[in-house]
Structure formats: structure tokens, C-alpha cells
Design an enzyme around this catalytic site. Sequence first.
Site, PDB file in Angstrom:
ATOM      1  N   HIS A 167      33.778  65.329  11.301  1.00 15.88           N
ATOM      2  CA  HIS A 167      34.246  65.831  11.844  1.00 15.88           C
ATOM      3  C   HIS A 167      35.019  66.344  10.162  1.00 15.88           C
ATOM      4  O   HIS A 167      35.106  65.066   9.342  1.00 15.88           O
ATOM      5  CB  HIS A 167      34.990  65.187  12.849  1.00 15.88           C
ATOM      6  CG  HIS A 167      35.397  65.310  13.953  1.00 15.88           C
ATOM      7  ND1 HIS A 167      35.296  64.327  14.955  1.00 15.88           N
ATOM      8  CD2 HIS A 167      33.862  66.866  14.890  1.00 15.88           C
ATOM      9  CE1 HIS A 167      34.636  64.866  16.899  1.00 15.88           C
ATOM     10  NE2 HIS A 167      34.102  66.334  15.853  1.00 15.88           N
ATOM     11  N   CYS A 263      43.032  61.836  14.725  1.00 19.23           N
ATOM     12  CA  CYS A 263      42.059  62.208  15.620  1.00 19.23           C
ATOM     13  C   CYS A 263      42.858  61.858  16.948  1.00 19.23           C
ATOM     14  O   CYS A 263      42.320  62.654  18.273  1.00 19.23           O
ATOM     15  CB  CYS A 263      41.420  61.100  15.814  1.00 19.23           C
ATOM     16  SG  CYS A 263      39.678  61.358  14.499  1.00 19.23           S
TER      17      CYS A 263
END
Length: 273
Positions: A167, A263
Site C-alpha cells: 500500500h 493503517c
Amino acid sequence: MTQRNRLLMCPPHHFTVRYEINPWMNVQRKPDAVAAHDQWQQLVANLEPIADIVLCEPALDAPDIVFTANAGFVFDGRVVVSRFRHPERQTEEPHFADWFEDAGFALVDWPEDVRFEGAGDCLVDRGERRLWLGHGLRSDPRAGAALEAAFDVPVHTLTLVDPRYYHLDTCFCPLADGYTLFYPAAFSAESQMLIRSLIPASKRIEVSDSDAQAFACNAVGLGEHVFMNRSSKALRSTLGKLGFKVLESPVTEFLRAGGAVKCLSLNLDDPIV
Ligand code: ARG
């Protein structure tokens, strides 16, 4: 003084490693539930003086729902709810969609076949009015055009090449005043060039292999405060000289699922320049 931001977080009641969808995950090395809970509580306690923590409900069938950065991408009060690549995480989509609707966010129409993992892969620049999109491992590069159409803002697309940094928020982090942390080796040569051509050298902070592996780029920047799992002395001193205060909040149990501080939170009021 920066305005207080709301951060969406989700208690790790059902957090575990039950499948493997990134190289950090190993079903034989499950996180310790008590330690994970303690680290998450400590993160909340560390963030609370600076930001307002907003909670969503965990779900039994969704161990990764604790990573709320992947709920969607919020921009100016509107949200694109994530369309996860892996079926293991697709069960989270309706939970997040319901949460955003109940919280009063307008849901952006999105092309059904375009995978997009929210603020995991799309980050708001804090120096200029533009977005950064990561693709190559999770999100579809076509998300760039869809985001430009939805929000009328330029999107720069970066290609991720290292599966450990799947990511964008694992290897790139916009901070106040346009300063940007990034780990060059996570990007294709062209994308490294693009970053260097668009962000002036004085604003780029290149992170070492070991800081990257400790998820230093997976940081939450709130004005001068930068929260991260762990920082080397060198990185702390570089950031310190630029006026930032690094606050470590160890989340090692969550690293077992491939996620860290950023996250575990979604900024609902990400500053837009
Ligand atoms: N296990 C999760 C996954 O692989 C971790 C997500 C981390 N989130 C993030 N924004 N990088 O999808």
C-alpha cells in the site's frame, strides 16, 4: 495551531492473522491478543491529546477491519468506500459503507470493477492541492482517473514494486508544509523520478531500509506531531531539525498483519491545501 482532526479507529477485538495476503502475514505467527489490545489502547491514549478518536464496530468475520485506513478515501466530506482486491477483506466493505452513511458522509459513485483500497493507497499532499495514488499491488491504476473526476483534483500515480510495501501508506507519507517521508526502493524507477521531480529536495525525507521495515513511513502526521511505530535516532533527528516531534507508539503485534500506526487510523478531516 492546527485544527483538531477526527481519526476513525476500530478496536482490535477480533484482530488476528487468519489468512496471508501480504508478505508480513504468517498464520503460524499470530499476534498476541492481549498485547495487541494494549498497544492499540496506548496508541489511542497517545493520539487523544492531539486528535478526536471516533470508533467503528469490529466484525467477527473481518480480522483486518482494525486497519481503518482501508475503509475508504475521504476528501472534503465525501468518501469513496474501498473495493478490496482480496475476497478476504471484501466482507469489510458493507460495514464501512454503513458507517460512513450513518456518519453523514456522501458516498461517491465508483466504477464497480476498479479496485481501490482507500487511504491505504491514496494520500493527500500537504504542500500542494494534489493526490498521490499507489498501484501495482492492490489498487487499480484506473482509480486515478476516477478520483480526478470525483474530486476535481490532480492525481499523481506511483507504481509500487516491492510486495512488502503493498500500500502507498507503507512507504510514502505526506507531512505538514509539503514535507514527505518516503522509501525509494518501494517504487519503480519512473515513480522515484516522478516523486523527485514534483517534491523539492528540501521537502523530501528518504527513509532507510531499517526504518522502512519498522513502518516509519506508516506514520500519522498531525501538524508538527508525527506518530509512528518506531524511529531510528537518525530519522528522529532529521525530522526534529525540520520542526517535527516524533512520537513512538509501538504496534508490533499489528506489524504481524502488515500494518502499523497509519493503517490503524483514518483521518476524516485530512487537511486540504
Ligand atoms: N492485513 C492487511 C492487508 O494486507 C493490512 C492492511 C494495512 N493497511 C494499510 N493501510 N497499509 O490488507
